[in-house]
Each structure stands twice: as structure tokens, then as C-alpha cells.
Write a protein that holds these residues in place. Structure first.
Motif, mmCIF file in Angstrom:
data_model
loop_
_atom_site.group_PDB
_atom_site.id
_atom_site.type_symbol
_atom_site.label_atom_id
_atom_site.label_comp_id
_atom_site.label_asym_id
_atom_site.label_seq_id
_atom_site.Cartn_x
_atom_site.Cartn_y
_atom_site.Cartn_z
ATOM 1 N N VAL A 120 1.371 -1.188 -0.263
ATOM 2 C CA VAL A 120 0.020 0.342 0.214
ATOM 3 C C VAL A 120 0.979 1.479 0.298
ATOM 4 C CG1 VAL A 120 -1.433 1.484 1.165
ATOM 5 C CG2 VAL A 120 -1.783 -1.045 1.182
ATOM 6 N N LEU A 121 2.445 1.628 0.947
ATOM 7 C CA LEU A 121 2.689 2.839 0.946
ATOM 8 C C LEU A 121 3.214 2.706 -0.475
ATOM 9 C CD1 LEU A 121 3.833 5.321 2.927
ATOM 10 C CD2 LEU A 121 5.709 2.289 3.404
ATOM 11 N N TYR A 122 3.802 2.073 -1.013
ATOM 12 C CA TYR A 122 5.230 1.876 -1.760
ATOM 13 C C TYR A 122 4.139 1.951 -2.936
ATOM 14 C CZ TYR A 122 8.761 -0.858 1.015
ATOM 15 O OH TYR A 122 9.865 -1.201 1.648
ATOM 16 N N GLN A 123 3.234 1.113 -3.679
ATOM 17 C CA GLN A 123 2.327 1.911 -4.759
ATOM 18 C C GLN A 123 1.991 3.040 -5.185
ATOM 19 O OE1 GLN A 123 -1.583 -0.239 -4.887
ATOM 20 N NE2 GLN A 123 -2.032 -0.120 -7.083
ATOM 21 N N GLY A 124 1.108 4.206 -3.214
ATOM 22 C CA GLY A 124 1.047 5.267 -3.363
ATOM 23 C C GLY A 124 2.214 6.289 -3.468
ATOM 24 N N VAL A 125 3.430 5.794 -2.782
ATOM 25 C CA VAL A 125 4.586 6.916 -3.100
ATOM 26 C C VAL A 125 4.456 6.696 -4.717
ATOM 27 C CG1 VAL A 125 6.677 7.113 -3.063
ATOM 28 C CG2 VAL A 125 5.160 7.564 -0.894
ATOM 29 N N VAL A 126 5.024 5.740 -5.086
ATOM 30 C CA VAL A 126 5.308 5.825 -6.493
ATOM 31 C C VAL A 126 4.750 6.205 -7.587
ATOM 32 C CG1 VAL A 126 6.012 3.626 -8.141
ATOM 33 C CG2 VAL A 126 7.171 3.633 -5.977
ATOM 34 N N ASP A 127 3.703 5.075 -7.593
ATOM 35 C CA ASP A 127 2.515 5.503 -8.529
ATOM 36 C C ASP A 127 1.203 6.794 -8.646
ATOM 37 O OD1 ASP A 127 3.137 3.258 -9.589
ATOM 38 O OD2 ASP A 127 1.711 2.286 -8.449
ATOM 39 N N GLU A 128 1.237 7.306 -7.228
ATOM 40 C CA GLU A 128 0.699 8.071 -6.847
ATOM 41 C C GLU A 128 1.110 9.854 -6.629
ATOM 42 O OE1 GLU A 128 -3.043 7.605 -5.161
ATOM 43 O OE2 GLU A 128 -2.546 5.690 -5.731
ATOM 44 N N GLY A 129 2.333 9.091 -6.216
ATOM 45 C CA GLY A 129 3.338 10.667 -5.409
ATOM 46 C C GLY A 129 2.790 11.175 -4.248
ATOM 47 N N HIS A 130 2.540 10.015 -3.658
ATOM 48 C CA HIS A 130 1.615 10.363 -1.800
ATOM 49 C C HIS A 130 2.857 11.069 -1.313
ATOM 50 C CE1 HIS A 130 -1.538 7.706 -1.909
ATOM 51 N NE2 HIS A 130 -1.924 8.832 -2.538
ATOM 52 N N ILE A 131 2.771 12.035 -0.801
ATOM 53 C CA ILE A 131 4.070 13.091 -0.132
ATOM 54 C C ILE A 131 3.399 11.885 1.676
ATOM 55 C CG2 ILE A 131 4.759 14.518 1.027
ATOM 56 C CD1 ILE A 131 4.210 16.169 -1.605
ATOM 57 N N HIS A 132 4.519 12.062 2.154
ATOM 58 C CA HIS A 132 4.099 11.503 3.791
ATOM 59 C C HIS A 132 4.915 12.247 4.861
ATOM 60 C CE1 HIS A 132 2.132 7.592 2.972
ATOM 61 N NE2 HIS A 132 2.678 7.252 1.646
ATOM 62 N N SER A 133 4.419 12.783 5.889
ATOM 63 C CA SER A 133 4.926 13.340 7.049
ATOM 64 C C SER A 133 5.661 12.467 8.593
ATOM 65 C CB SER A 133 4.545 14.288 7.796
ATOM 66 O OG SER A 133 3.214 14.206 7.845
ATOM 67 N N GLN A 134 5.794 12.248 9.201
ATOM 68 C CA GLN A 134 6.393 12.149 10.292
ATOM 69 C C GLN A 134 6.267 12.949 11.571
ATOM 70 O OE1 GLN A 134 7.803 7.784 9.589
ATOM 71 N NE2 GLN A 134 8.656 8.653 11.568
ATOM 72 N N PRO A 135 4.966 13.268 11.589
ATOM 73 C CA PRO A 135 5.361 14.162 13.259
ATOM 74 C C PRO A 135 4.748 13.947 14.305
ATOM 75 C CG PRO A 135 2.886 14.181 12.403
ATOM 76 C CD PRO A 135 3.830 13.952 10.837
ATOM 77 N N PHE A 136 6.190 13.973 15.366
ATOM 78 C CA PHE A 136 6.115 12.872 16.452
ATOM 79 C C PHE A 136 5.860 14.010 17.528
ATOM 80 C CE2 PHE A 136 8.619 9.576 15.169
ATOM 81 C CZ PHE A 136 8.164 8.254 14.126
ATOM 82 N N SER A 137 6.499 15.013 17.707
ATOM 83 C CA SER A 137 6.087 15.724 18.640
ATOM 84 C C SER A 137 5.156 16.249 19.787
ATOM 85 C CB SER A 137 7.191 17.113 18.325
ATOM 86 O OG SER A 137 8.496 16.485 18.202
ATOM 87 N N GLU A 138 5.048 16.416 20.636
ATOM 88 C CA GLU A 138 3.388 16.440 21.056
ATOM 89 C C GLU A 138 3.754 17.976 22.119
ATOM 90 O OE1 GLU A 138 0.665 13.394 23.007
ATOM 91 O OE2 GLU A 138 1.060 12.483 20.641
ATOM 92 N N GLY A 139 5.532 18.228 23.020
ATOM 93 C CA GLY A 139 5.742 19.001 23.635
ATOM 94 C C GLY A 139 5.315 17.931 24.992
ATOM 95 N N ILE A 140 5.852 16.555 25.615
ATOM 96 C CA ILE A 140 5.066 16.590 26.858
ATOM 97 C C ILE A 140 6.357 16.100 27.206
ATOM 98 C CG2 ILE A 140 4.286 14.479 28.199
ATOM 99 C CD1 ILE A 140 1.701 14.328 25.883
ATOM 100 N N ASN A 141 7.017 15.144 26.624
ATOM 101 C CA ASN A 141 8.499 14.967 26.831
ATOM 102 C C ASN A 141 9.800 14.684 25.903
ATOM 103 O OD1 ASN A 141 8.705 12.016 26.528
ATOM 104 N ND2 ASN A 141 7.778 12.087 28.595
ATOM 105 N N ALA A 142 11.288 14.601 25.913
ATOM 106 C CA ALA A 142 11.878 14.037 25.418
ATOM 107 C C ALA A 142 11.846 13.443 24.844
ATOM 108 C CB ALA A 142 12.877 14.907 25.377
ATOM 109 N N SER A 143 11.078 12.385 25.346
ATOM 110 C CA SER A 143 11.560 10.319 25.115
ATOM 111 C C SER A 143 11.185 10.256 23.594
ATOM 112 C CB SER A 143 10.913 9.800 26.119
ATOM 113 O OG SER A 143 10.926 8.350 25.494
ATOM 114 N N ALA A 144 11.561 9.059 22.773
ATOM 115 C CA ALA A 144 10.912 8.851 21.814
ATOM 116 C C ALA A 144 9.914 8.158 21.762
ATOM 117 C CB ALA A 144 12.328 7.747 21.006
#
Length: 389
Positions: A120-144
Motif C-alpha cells: 500500500v505504502l510503496y504503490q501510493g508513493v511510486v504510482d500516485e506521488g504520495h507525500i508522507h510526513s512524520q510528526p511525532f512531537s507533542e511537547g510532553i517530554n523528549a522521549s522517543a
């Protein structure tokens, strides 16, 4: 650039980025001035096949690996820091679902889960040009892997996601915001692809920062946004294992900042050669210091990249954190020296060095491996058990 890391396959990808360099660099000042997402640069990246930089060739990608991406990111940031940082957020998901998942040696149902999601992921990126972001931060603490208040409620066909992410890069441009969240009562982290056009998905706030102004990192607010089951990119808890066993993932931003260091060198060299009094002893001393800083940062990063593995030991983790600190502190220091060498006119917009200076100042505070966090851990390394973890 020649090094043991620059295999023919990796060099071909870096060269593909370099070919786009002049066009991308020509837009950098406008992107910075307007604080807008570099859509034209991303169109170039898509047309060059680079959205699939770490997607296997069998799935239509370029087949790059983690190290190859690091080298390409360094080259991209040499031309536009904002474009390189946003590109990092996109590539991050394809790395986690691809090479990093493979490195863990998953078994059984987890393998089948990941293989289905890759399609699903690869087809979306390769065939449809999907752009993905990865927002993790919530400002609660610095832990990963801790401090996440975003919740996913299981429903028929997927989840309803509610929460808030800050510094959500590509906030107005991404097709999917891939967020870390938890199901109530379950400590395992889940990586869910929240659709940008989903009902209840809202981008809030203005974006007018000091530097990296083209990243469009506004706030992402989710209120019962429906996420389809097929957009749960990893099995529950696998990200926890990735964070623990492949911590190199958290230094990827430094690849871009090494590229900014190279851009600072390029600008200063051109200035000195074209009327900047290169015969002046003080300017030569500054130029020497800048080159030493860059060589130190690049050599340490390349050493880390040559050792990339699952389950690194304490010394390897400390080296990776030391590399990040060296780069994130070295970039603004180099920019400051360059301004001294180039003089007051370099402070006038749209001077590239003025932009480099502002961009370089931003790297030290980026979590989860900020300079502050890394220095704290390095200060404990070898003095306490697990000090670098």
C-alpha cells in the motif's frame, strides 16, 4: 566525493540529487522569504523518482539504503535546507516500514503484516506521488517512545485518532501525517497514517520561524479522524523495538545539517575567490577553521554510518550522539565564522549565508535527539550503567 561509503549504487543516487541542485538552490531564497513549502522542489524530486529513494527497485523505487539516503540528504541540503528537512520526514516512514523493519528480523504474523502494508505504502508513493510526513512531537517530554497523548480508538475497518502534534512539518503538503499513538490501556506505540483530507484533521497556527522556514511545521490537530486499517504502517509495538534497537534513526536530521555546512563552505570559497581578499591572513585563518570543522563533522558521521547495525553497543550509540552534537553545533559556528570572513554585506537579505546562519541555528533543539539530550547522555556515558541509552 569518494569514500568507502560511496558505492556505485549510492553514488548514482547522490548524483541524481546533485543534478537537481541548481534548480533547487535557485528557489531557496524565495522559499525562505515567503516561509512557504517548496512545492516546485518536491515536483522535481518526484519527477526524478526520489520520493522512492529507499523503496526497492522491484516496487518501482530507487533501491537506496539508510547510508545511501544519508549521503543523498547531505547533498540535497547543500542546495536547500528546508527541502532536505522536509524530505527527511517523508523518507523516514519508508525507512521504518522498509529497511529498518527488515533489520529487526521480524517473524511470523509481523512479517505478513509489514509486507501487506508495504504494498500500500510503496504503490501510493511510486504510482500516485504520495507525500508522507512524520510528526511525532507533542511537547510532553523528549522521549522517543514516551509522552504520547494521541489516542487511537479501534473501530470497524480501522481507528479513530484524536490528538495534537506540534512542529508537524509538511503540515499543508503531506497526503498522510504518520503519527505515533496508543490505544487506551495498551502501552505499545502504533504508527498510523492520518489522511490529510480526513474529516476532523485540521492544521492550526501560523508559521513564521527563525530558520528552516520552508518546512511548514504548523500544528496538526486530530479529532476522531478515521484511519483505515491498511494505513497502520507497522505492527503494534514494532516502533518501540525500532527505537530501542536501531537508534540511528534519530540522527537523520543531522545529515541535512552536514549538507548545510558544505553549503557554507561553498559560499565562502566563492566569496574569497571572487574579490573577498583571499590573501588576508585573518580570513585565511577563519577559512582554515571552517574546513577543519567540516572535516571533523563529516569524518565522524561517516564513521558512524560505516558501523550502522541493529543493537549497537554503548560505544556506538555514544559515537552517534557525538556525531550529531558535532554537526548541530558545528553548522552555526561555521556560519558565524563565514559572516566574519564575508563582512557586513553578507548579513543583508537575500544573502545565502544569512539564511544558512538562521537555518543552522535550528538544528540543536530538534527532538528526540536534541543537542541538550545528547549532551546529557554523553555526560553519563561510561560513568553510569546505560548512560548513553
Amino acid at each position: 566525493m569518494n569514500s568507502a561509503l560511496h558505492t556505485p549504487e549510492r553514488s548514482a543516487i547522490v548524483e541524481r540529487v546533485a543534478e537537481l541542485g541548481p534548480r533547487i538552490a535557485s528557489r531557496a531564497a524565495e522559499v525562505d522569504e515567503a516561509a512557504t513549502f517548496p512545492y516546485d522542489n518536491w515536483s522535481d524530486l518526484r519527477d526524478a523518482g526520489l520520493l522512492g529513494i529507499v523503496i526497492p527497485t522491484a516496487a518501482g523505487g530507487l533501491g537506496g539504503d539508510f547510508v545511501g539516503y544519508a549521503l543523498a540528504s547531505e547533498e540535497l541540503a547543500r542546495h536547500c535546507g528546508s527541502t532536505a528537512l522536509t524530505f527527511n520526514m517523508h523518507v523516514a516512514t519508508t525507512l521504518l516500514v522498509g529497511e529498518v523493519a527488515d533489520r529487526l528480523g521480524l517473524g511470523g504474523d509481523e512479517v505478513s503484516f509489514v509486507e501487506d502494508r508495504r504494498k500500500v505504502l510503496y504503490q501510493g508513493v511510486v504510482d500516485e506521488g504520495h507525500i508522507h510526513s512524520q510528526p511525532f512531537s507533542e511537547g510532553i517530554n523528549a522521549s522517543a517512545t514516551g509522552g504520547y497523548a494521541t489516542r487511537a480508538t479501534p473501530v470497524d475497518g480501522g481507528y479513530l485518532v484524536t490528538g495534537r502534534k506540534i512542529f508537524a512539518s509538511l503540515s499543508g503538503a503531506a497526503d498522510f501525517h504518520n503519527v505515533l499513538c496508543q490505544v487506551e490501556g495498551d502501552e505499545r506505540l502504533r504508527l498510523l497514517g492520518v489522511p490529510h483530507d480526513g474529516e476532523g484533521c485540521v492544521i492550526e497556527g501560523e508559521w513564521n520561524p527563525l530558520g528552516m522556514r520552508g518546512t511548514d511545521s504548523r500544528n496538526l490537530v486530530m479529532n476522531d479522524v478515521f484511519v483505515r486499517a491498511e494505513h497502520e504502517w507497522l505492527p503494534p509495538g514494532v516502533f518501540n523495538a525500532q527505537a530501542d534497537r536501531f537508534p540511528y534513526f534519530f540522527m537523520t536530521l543531522s545529515f541535512s545539517y552536514l549538507g548545510i555546512m558544505r553549503a557554507i563552505l561553498d559560499f565562502t570559497e566563492d566569496y574569497l575567490k571572487t574579490g573577498g581578499r583571499r590573501d588576508h591572513a585573518i580570513k585565511q585563518q577563519g577559512w582554515t577553521s571552517m574546513n577543519i570543522q567540516f572535516e571533523q563533522a563529516q569524518a565522524l558521521l561517516y564513521r558512524v554510518l560505516s558501523d550502522v547495525c541493529v543493537d549497537p553497543d554503548d560505544a556506538q550509540i555514544s559515537r552517534a550522539q557525538a556525531s550529531l552534537v558535532t554537526t548541530m553545533e558545528g553548522a552555526p559556528a561555521m556560519a558565524s565564522t563565514a559572516i566574519q570572513i564575508c563582512g557586513g554585506r553578507s548579513l543583508l537579505r537575500p544573502s545565502p549565508i544569512e539564511r544558512f546562519y538562521r537555518d543552522a541555528r535550528c538544528g540543536a533543539v530538534m527532538l528526540p535527539w536534541s543537542v541538550e539530550v545528547c549532551r546529557e547522555r554523553l555526560g553519563r556515558a561510561r560513568l553510569f550503567d546505560g548512560g548513553a541509552e
